[in-house]
Write a protein that holds these residues in place. Structure first.
Motif, mmCIF file in Angstrom:
data_model
loop_
_atom_site.group_PDB
_atom_site.id
_atom_site.type_symbol
_atom_site.label_atom_id
_atom_site.label_comp_id
_atom_site.label_asym_id
_atom_site.label_seq_id
_atom_site.Cartn_x
_atom_site.Cartn_y
_atom_site.Cartn_z
ATOM 1 N N LEU A 16 -16.431 -8.634 17.723
ATOM 2 C CA LEU A 16 -15.442 -7.463 17.901
ATOM 3 C C LEU A 16 -14.885 -7.731 19.335
ATOM 4 C CD1 LEU A 16 -17.561 -4.686 16.570
ATOM 5 C CD2 LEU A 16 -16.169 -5.948 15.314
ATOM 6 N N ARG A 17 -13.477 -7.119 19.430
ATOM 7 C CA ARG A 17 -13.132 -7.099 21.104
ATOM 8 C C ARG A 17 -14.150 -6.256 21.919
ATOM 9 N NH1 ARG A 17 -7.042 -5.380 22.203
ATOM 10 N NH2 ARG A 17 -6.880 -7.551 20.949
ATOM 11 N N PRO A 18 -14.320 -6.806 23.096
ATOM 12 C CA PRO A 18 -15.365 -6.170 23.773
ATOM 13 C C PRO A 18 -15.007 -4.685 24.185
ATOM 14 C CG PRO A 18 -15.051 -8.285 24.549
ATOM 15 C CD PRO A 18 -14.156 -8.048 23.498
ATOM 16 N N TYR A 19 -16.074 -3.757 24.260
ATOM 17 C CA TYR A 19 -16.124 -2.287 24.645
ATOM 18 C C TYR A 19 -15.049 -1.585 23.355
ATOM 19 C CZ TYR A 19 -17.503 -5.116 28.473
ATOM 20 O OH TYR A 19 -18.121 -5.923 29.282
ATOM 21 N N THR A 20 -15.019 -2.158 22.398
ATOM 22 C CA THR A 20 -14.730 -1.503 21.278
ATOM 23 C C THR A 20 -15.688 -1.369 20.104
ATOM 24 O OG1 THR A 20 -13.854 -3.253 19.946
ATOM 25 C CG2 THR A 20 -12.261 -2.457 21.532
ATOM 26 N N SER A 21 -15.567 -0.303 19.191
ATOM 27 C CA SER A 21 -16.621 -0.092 18.083
ATOM 28 C C SER A 21 -15.738 0.002 16.776
ATOM 29 C CB SER A 21 -17.238 1.281 18.333
ATOM 30 O OG SER A 21 -16.481 2.290 18.222
ATOM 31 N N ALA A 22 -16.451 -0.424 15.704
ATOM 32 C CA ALA A 22 -15.955 -0.463 14.333
ATOM 33 C C ALA A 22 -15.997 0.945 14.061
ATOM 34 C CB ALA A 22 -16.720 -1.534 13.377
ATOM 35 N N PHE A 23 -15.336 1.319 13.239
ATOM 36 C CA PHE A 23 -15.345 2.536 12.416
ATOM 37 C C PHE A 23 -15.121 2.603 10.852
ATOM 38 C CE2 PHE A 23 -11.066 2.743 13.878
ATOM 39 C CZ PHE A 23 -10.319 3.353 12.712
ATOM 40 N N TRP A 24 -15.768 3.469 10.044
ATOM 41 C CA TRP A 24 -15.624 3.302 8.557
ATOM 42 C C TRP A 24 -14.987 4.678 8.211
ATOM 43 C CZ3 TRP A 24 -19.193 1.039 11.549
ATOM 44 C CH2 TRP A 24 -19.713 -0.411 11.131
ATOM 45 N N ASN A 25 -14.073 4.157 7.221
ATOM 46 C CA ASN A 25 -13.614 5.709 6.613
ATOM 47 C C ASN A 25 -14.202 5.796 5.220
ATOM 48 O OD1 ASN A 25 -11.485 6.123 8.512
ATOM 49 N ND2 ASN A 25 -9.989 4.575 7.747
ATOM 50 N N VAL A 26 -14.617 6.981 4.954
ATOM 51 C CA VAL A 26 -15.444 7.181 3.568
ATOM 52 C C VAL A 26 -14.489 8.172 2.832
ATOM 53 C CG1 VAL A 26 -17.599 7.905 2.658
ATOM 54 C CG2 VAL A 26 -17.563 6.887 4.775
ATOM 55 N N GLU A 27 -14.248 7.657 1.801
ATOM 56 C CA GLU A 27 -13.511 8.613 0.765
ATOM 57 C C GLU A 27 -14.562 9.021 -0.338
ATOM 58 O OE1 GLU A 27 -10.153 8.599 -2.202
ATOM 59 O OE2 GLU A 27 -9.737 7.521 -0.325
ATOM 60 N N SER A 28 -14.924 10.343 -0.324
ATOM 61 C CA SER A 28 -16.093 10.861 -1.455
ATOM 62 C C SER A 28 -14.930 11.396 -2.530
ATOM 63 C CB SER A 28 -16.890 11.969 -1.043
ATOM 64 O OG SER A 28 -17.454 12.459 -1.879
ATOM 65 N N ASN A 29 -15.533 11.038 -3.916
ATOM 66 C CA ASN A 29 -15.018 11.694 -5.052
ATOM 67 C C ASN A 29 -15.132 13.462 -5.132
ATOM 68 O OD1 ASN A 29 -17.544 11.361 -6.081
ATOM 69 N ND2 ASN A 29 -17.048 10.996 -7.938
ATOM 70 N N VAL A 30 -15.886 13.741 -4.305
ATOM 71 C CA VAL A 30 -16.670 15.227 -4.282
ATOM 72 C C VAL A 30 -16.320 15.809 -3.013
ATOM 73 C CG1 VAL A 30 -18.686 16.657 -4.533
ATOM 74 C CG2 VAL A 30 -18.562 14.650 -5.997
ATOM 75 N N SER A 31 -16.415 15.287 -1.896
ATOM 76 C CA SER A 31 -16.475 16.132 -0.644
ATOM 77 C C SER A 31 -15.226 15.636 0.332
ATOM 78 C CB SER A 31 -17.823 16.181 0.170
ATOM 79 O OG SER A 31 -18.087 14.693 0.494
ATOM 80 N N GLY A 32 -14.358 14.967 -0.128
ATOM 81 C CA GLY A 32 -13.266 14.516 0.731
ATOM 82 C C GLY A 32 -13.367 13.181 1.329
ATOM 83 N N ARG A 33 -12.662 13.349 2.763
ATOM 84 C CA ARG A 33 -12.953 12.037 3.428
ATOM 85 C C ARG A 33 -13.554 12.685 4.857
ATOM 86 N NH1 ARG A 33 -6.960 9.251 2.563
ATOM 87 N NH2 ARG A 33 -7.197 9.585 0.300
ATOM 88 N N PHE A 34 -14.007 11.403 5.411
ATOM 89 C CA PHE A 34 -14.713 11.602 6.989
ATOM 90 C C PHE A 34 -14.870 10.103 7.422
ATOM 91 C CE2 PHE A 34 -18.119 11.370 4.093
ATOM 92 C CZ PHE A 34 -19.270 10.482 4.508
ATOM 93 N N THR A 35 -15.319 10.159 8.805
ATOM 94 C CA THR A 35 -15.487 8.624 9.562
ATOM 95 C C THR A 35 -16.820 8.604 9.980
ATOM 96 O OG1 THR A 35 -13.090 8.523 9.686
ATOM 97 C CG2 THR A 35 -14.261 7.408 11.032
ATOM 98 N N PHE A 36 -17.295 7.446 10.311
ATOM 99 C CA PHE A 36 -18.499 7.200 11.120
ATOM 100 C C PHE A 36 -18.219 5.874 11.844
ATOM 101 C CE2 PHE A 36 -19.719 5.459 7.077
ATOM 102 C CZ PHE A 36 -20.184 4.180 7.471
#
Length: 184
Positions: free
Chosen positions: A90-110
């Protein structure tokens, strides 16, 4: 006399060469600077993100298609879900993030941890305090900046989690989640 003619020619040739070099050398320096890539290679490996809290682990690399297949997992529904994620290249000093789509509770990120100067975002646990129910499906897509090419990989299909109802308590052994990691 011939020695004088030869040294005069030599001086004129040297002056012409110096004049041409005076014009060409700065242009060459400029063209070399312009020709350099926008992001120099700084990482030892191509970028990839991973999920290691499940078996088998799930990896996605920068050269894989964004809409490629996902790795599928099954977990017991509960009040929170814990995942161990990280990245490399990964580019130094960055972080990966994941988008989560739930068929019940919507969307969120971690997010993963932040990559150091060595391009590695060390594995870290992400504890998601989200209630899940049997039949819920999380579709998880990765996002990260690559360390070598500087590309932004966006919404790359990574993994899915299918949540199932935990088994009913066994009257002979008590709590069925006592021995099951998915319940914790």
């Amino acid at each position: 006399m011939q020695h004088t003619r030869a040294s005069g020619r030599w001086r004129r040739a040297l002056k012409r060469f110096a004049a041409v070099a005076a014009v060409l050398v700065p242009s060459g320096v400029v063209s070399v600077v312009v020709a350099e890539p926008a992001q120099a290679t700084v990482c030892r490996t191509n970028a990839h993100v991973y999920l290691t809290s499940v078996y088998p682990s799930s990896f996605r690399f920068e050269n894989q298609p964004v809409d490629g297949g996902t790795d599928d997992y099954q977990m017991f529904a509960s009040d929170w879900t814990s995942l161990r994620v990280g990245g490399n290249g990964l580019r130094p000093y960055t972080s990966a993030f994941w988008n989560v789509e739930s068929n019940v509770s919507g969307r969120f990120t971690f997010n993963s941890g932040v990559a150091g100067g060595n391009c590695v975002a060390n594995e870290t646990y992400v504890n998601l305090a989200r209630h899940t129910v049997g039949g819920e499906v999380w579709t998880v897509r990765a996002n990260y900046l690559t360390g070598n090419s500087g590309q932004f990989i966006q919404n790359q299909a990574h993994f899915r989690i299918f949540f199932v109802d935990p088994p009913p308590p066994d009257p002979w052994y008590g709590n069925p989640c006592y021995y099951a990691e998915a319940c914790f």
